[in-house]
Design a protein around this motif. Structure first.
Motif, PDB file in Angstrom:
ATOM      1  N   LEU A  55       0.803  -1.216   0.000  1.00 21.28           N
ATOM      2  CA  LEU A  55       0.000   0.000   0.000  1.00 21.28           C
ATOM      3  C   LEU A  55       0.835   1.265   0.000  1.00 21.28           C
ATOM      4  O   LEU A  55       0.492   2.243  -0.638  1.00 21.28           O
ATOM      5  CB  LEU A  55      -0.943   0.015   1.209  1.00 21.28           C
ATOM      6  N   ASN A  56       1.933   1.241   0.745  1.00 19.93           N
ATOM      7  CA  ASN A  56       2.768   2.425   0.862  1.00 19.93           C
ATOM      8  C   ASN A  56       4.169   2.076   0.356  1.00 19.93           C
ATOM      9  O   ASN A  56       4.917   1.374   1.032  1.00 19.93           O
ATOM     10  CB  ASN A  56       2.821   2.893   2.315  1.00 19.93           C
TER      11      ASN A  56
ATOM     12  N   GLY B 248       6.976  -2.062   5.270  1.00 17.64           N
ATOM     13  CA  GLY B 248       7.038  -3.317   4.518  1.00 17.64           C
ATOM     14  C   GLY B 248       7.927  -3.208   3.296  1.00 17.64           C
ATOM     15  O   GLY B 248       8.790  -4.049   3.051  1.00 17.64           O
ATOM     16  N   ALA B 249       7.714  -2.153   2.522  1.00 18.38           N
ATOM     17  CA  ALA B 249       8.529  -1.937   1.323  1.00 18.38           C
ATOM     18  C   ALA B 249       9.987  -1.698   1.699  1.00 18.38           C
ATOM     19  O   ALA B 249      10.899  -2.243   1.073  1.00 18.38           O
ATOM     20  CB  ALA B 249       7.988  -0.764   0.520  1.00 18.38           C
ATOM     21  N   ALA B 250      10.217  -0.897   2.737  1.00 24.31           N
ATOM     22  CA  ALA B 250      11.590  -0.613   3.166  1.00 24.31           C
ATOM     23  C   ALA B 250      12.299  -1.878   3.645  1.00 24.31           C
ATOM     24  O   ALA B 250      13.509  -2.018   3.477  1.00 24.31           O
ATOM     25  CB  ALA B 250      11.590   0.443   4.272  1.00 24.31           C
ATOM     26  N   GLY B 251      11.539  -2.810   4.232  1.00 22.63           N
ATOM     27  CA  GLY B 251      12.131  -4.062   4.711  1.00 22.63           C
ATOM     28  C   GLY B 251      12.350  -5.091   3.617  1.00 22.63           C
ATOM     29  O   GLY B 251      12.958  -6.114   3.844  1.00 22.63           O
ATOM     30  N   GLY B 252      11.791  -4.826   2.437  1.00 21.00           N
ATOM     31  CA  GLY B 252      12.002  -5.740   1.325  1.00 21.00           C
ATOM     32  C   GLY B 252      10.824  -6.628   1.003  1.00 21.00           C
ATOM     33  O   GLY B 252      10.929  -7.532   0.178  1.00 21.00           O
ATOM     34  N   LEU B 253       9.676  -6.397   1.644  1.00 18.43           N
ATOM     35  CA  LEU B 253       8.478  -7.179   1.350  1.00 18.43           C
ATOM     36  C   LEU B 253       8.025  -6.912  -0.076  1.00 18.43           C
ATOM     37  O   LEU B 253       8.041  -5.769  -0.531  1.00 18.43           O
ATOM     38  CB  LEU B 253       7.391  -6.777   2.339  1.00 18.43           C
ATOM     39  N   ARG B 254       7.634  -7.967  -0.791  1.00 15.56           N
ATOM     40  CA  ARG B 254       7.229  -7.842  -2.198  1.00 15.56           C
ATOM     41  C   ARG B 254       5.891  -8.528  -2.427  1.00 15.56           C
ATOM     42  O   ARG B 254       5.587  -9.536  -1.764  1.00 15.56           O
ATOM     43  CB  ARG B 254       8.242  -8.524  -3.110  1.00 15.56           C
TER      44      ARG B 254
END
Length: 75
Positions: A12-13, A18-24
């Motif tokens: 979502l962001n 999540g994105a900064a941690g590498g979640l895809r």
């Protein structure tokens, strides 16, 4: 394949934790801090009970491999 976990459908962001941690998208979250994630209710419970600025170690399935990532919750 594994019988449990939560599939990441989208981020979502794009600059969030999540994105900064590498979640895809497509990742399957299997555990957070060694607690198994069997469904969305487990994921929500752990996130609600986690402290601000906590670093959460996430075990996930990415394609055919299992990976660990660290997600830092916002202040």
């Amino acid at each position: 394949r594994h019988g449990y976990g939560v599939v990441v459908v989208g981020i979502l962001n794009p600059v969030g934790p999540g994105a900064a941690g590498g979640l895809r998208p497509g990742d399957v979250i299997l555990e957070i801090d060694r607690s198994p994630i069997r469904g969305i209710s487990d994921l929500e419970r752990i996130l609600r009970s986690s402290k601000q600025s906590a670093n959460l170690l996430d075990g996930l399935q990415r394609g055919d491999s299992k990976d660990l990532i660290v997600i830092r919750l916002p202040d």
